[in-house]
Structure formats: structure tokens, C-alpha cells
Design an enzyme around this catalytic site. Structure first.
Site: not given
Ligand SMILES: N[C@@H](CCC(=O)NCCCC(=O)O)C(=O)O
Length: 257
Positions: A112, A221, A223
Site C-alpha cells: 500500500c 493488503h 497481510e
Molecule cells: N496513505 C496512502 C496509502 C494508504 C495505506 O497504506 N492504507 C493502509 C492504511 C489505511 C488506514 O489505516 O487508514 C493512500 O491513502 O494512498
């Protein structure tokens, strides 16, 4: 043989009035339970990171997702309020870690935010608020109370036949994945090969061209459901196998030296 070790660059989070270097359990649990590797969470500093010293001591790099975004200045853009929130310490730790892992042939799995960092680290750019682009779906985290529902598997991506990702997943064509992102790869870095896309054209997986080892990024994701979802499990097993092979070769080399 002891479990090999992967470096996981931390996020900076504020909790109880203090700054924490943290990563969500889902990443390190998938690493331990499915890839069967240990995770060493790497503190995120804007300065002072000893990247080679870190990589000398690990057998892989696992780059997690995060609600924060890579700072646009790192890919030649002016930062707008809508591009945040930012985590410059994470950027300053993760991007050089990614570059050096690729240079040294250390297995790398980027998830991500991780695939976005991989793209920027190798010279690519990102698009923000992609859901506002005509014809692009809403890939954002669903506005629901329960985490299992946020990470629900809910969209198809199309994996290219014969790609690295297809090899690691054990399949090509349509794969159902989850989706929690507002940004995506805009200009693909020269050393990256696009290996999966969503129906709206959003880049969902890449591999490093001419990589010395396992070196892929995914926008979804794996994981989160790595213990129960077959493609997610296969990807983490493949990563773990690459890490174990790297660790064994490193051990042999140290004995021979
Ligand atoms: N911030 C980036 C990457 C998104 C990401 O890694 N999401 C996983 C976490 C989601 C959360 O906990 O909000 C994007 O928004 O593209």
C-alpha cells in the site's frame, strides 16, 4: 535454524502525548505466522538512519501501509493540504531502505503506502485523491466501524500472466483484494514493471525490473487476511521463502569468509 529477520520501517504516531515509532500488528503477525520470519521495527528518523548497518543485520524488508502519504516534494510536486497527512520521518527511513535493499538484493515486499514509496524511491510519481478522477473507483478505506470490514476483500484486480506477482500468488487473471487508499502510482518508475491493475486502470502491483531477488509491491493488503486468504497466504509464503534463502546464503558466506 533461527527465524530470519525482516526490517519494518515504523510510522511516527502520537499517543498519550508522546511520539511512538509504531507499525500495526497485522503486518508483523502475517510475517511471523505465514512468512515465518521475525520483524524488527525500525525507528523512523528524518536524520541519523544508518541504512547499511540496518540491512547488514536483516534478511528482508517489509514496508507497511499507513494512513499518511509520501511527501510530494519527494516526487517533484508542491504539497497541498489535501496531500496530507505526512510522515517525513517515515519517508526518510523507508525510501533509502527500499533503494538499498534493491541494490543489495535483499528481499522486499512493499504494501500500500509501501508500493507508493517503492515507486517514488525509484523515480516515479503519485496521484492524490484518485477517486476524484473521472472513471476511477473509490479505493478509500470503507467508512465502517470494524477493522475486518475496513479490510474486507471487495474488488477484483487483474494479474498479468507470467508476472512475478503471478508467480508469487500462484495464479494470474482476476484476484479479489481489499482496498484502502486515496493515492496511487501516476508515473511508473523506470525500473518498475506494472503487473496488476484494477478495472479502472489503477496500478495494483509492480515488480522491480532486473531485481536480484524478490522485489514486489502491491497496493492492496495481503497481510490482513494472510492466514486465511489463499493468494494473500501464497504471497507471504513466497516472501518468507525468499528471506530464508537469503539468510541461508548470507550464513554460508560468513562461514566461508
Ligand atoms: N496513505 C496512502 C496509502 C494508504 C495505506 O497504506 N492504507 C493502509 C492504511 C489505511 C488506514 O489505516 O487508514 C493512500 O491513502 O494512498
Amino acid at each position: 535454524m533461527p527465524k530470519p529477520i525482516v526490517a519494518v520501517p515504523a510510522d511516527i504516531r502520537e499517543l498519550d502525548g508522546a511520539l511512538w515509532h509504531a507499525t500495526p500488528n497485522q503486518y508483523v503477525q502475517a510475517a511471523l505466522k505465514v512468512a515465518e520470519v521475525m520483524s524488527f521495527i525500525i525507528p523512523a528518523f528524518e536524520e541519523g538512519n544508518e541504512i547499511d548497518a540496518i540491512l547488514d543485520r536483516v534478511d528482508g524488508v517489509l514496508v507497511s501501509g499507513s494512513a499518511t502519504n509520501v511527501h510530494p516534494s519527494l516526487y517533484g510536486r508542491e504539497a497541498r493540504d489535501s496531500d496530507g497527512p505526512f510522515d517525513p520521518a517515515r519517508d526518510a527511513t523507508s525510501l533509502p531502505l527500499i533503494r538499498s535493499a534493491i541494490d543489495r538484493g535483499i528481499p522486499l515486499l512493499a504494501i500500500c503506502r509501501g508500493i507508493q514509496e517503492l515507486n517514488v524511491a525509484l523515480g516515479g510519481t503519485l496521484a492524490s485523491e484518485i477517486q476524484e478522477q473521472p472513471g476511477t473507483w473509490d479505493h478509500r478505506k470503507p467508512d465502517v466501524p470494524h477493522r475486518d470490514d475496513m479490510y474486507a476483500i471487495r474488488q477484483p484486480v487483474f494479474v498479468r500472466e507470467g508476472s512475478c506477482i503471478a508467480n508469487h500468488l500462484g495464479l494470474s487473471g482476476e484476484v479479489q483484494v481489499n482496498s484502502l487508499h486515496r493515492q496511487a502510482i501516476a508515473e511508473t518508475a523506470p525500473r518498475l514493471r506494472v503487473e496488476a491493475t484494477a478495472e479502472d486502470g489503477t496500478i495494483e502491483a509492480v515488480s522491480v525490473i532486473d531485481a536480484k531477488n524478490f522485489a514486489v509491491g502491491v497496493q492492496w493488503h495481503p497481510e490482513y487476511w494472510a492466514e486465511t486468504d489463499a493468494p494473500s497466504r501464497a504471497l507471504f509464503k513466497a516472501f518468507g521463502d525468499a528471506v530464508r534463502t537469503y539468510a541461508a546464503r548470507k550464513a554460508l558466506a560468513s562461514v566461508a569468509a
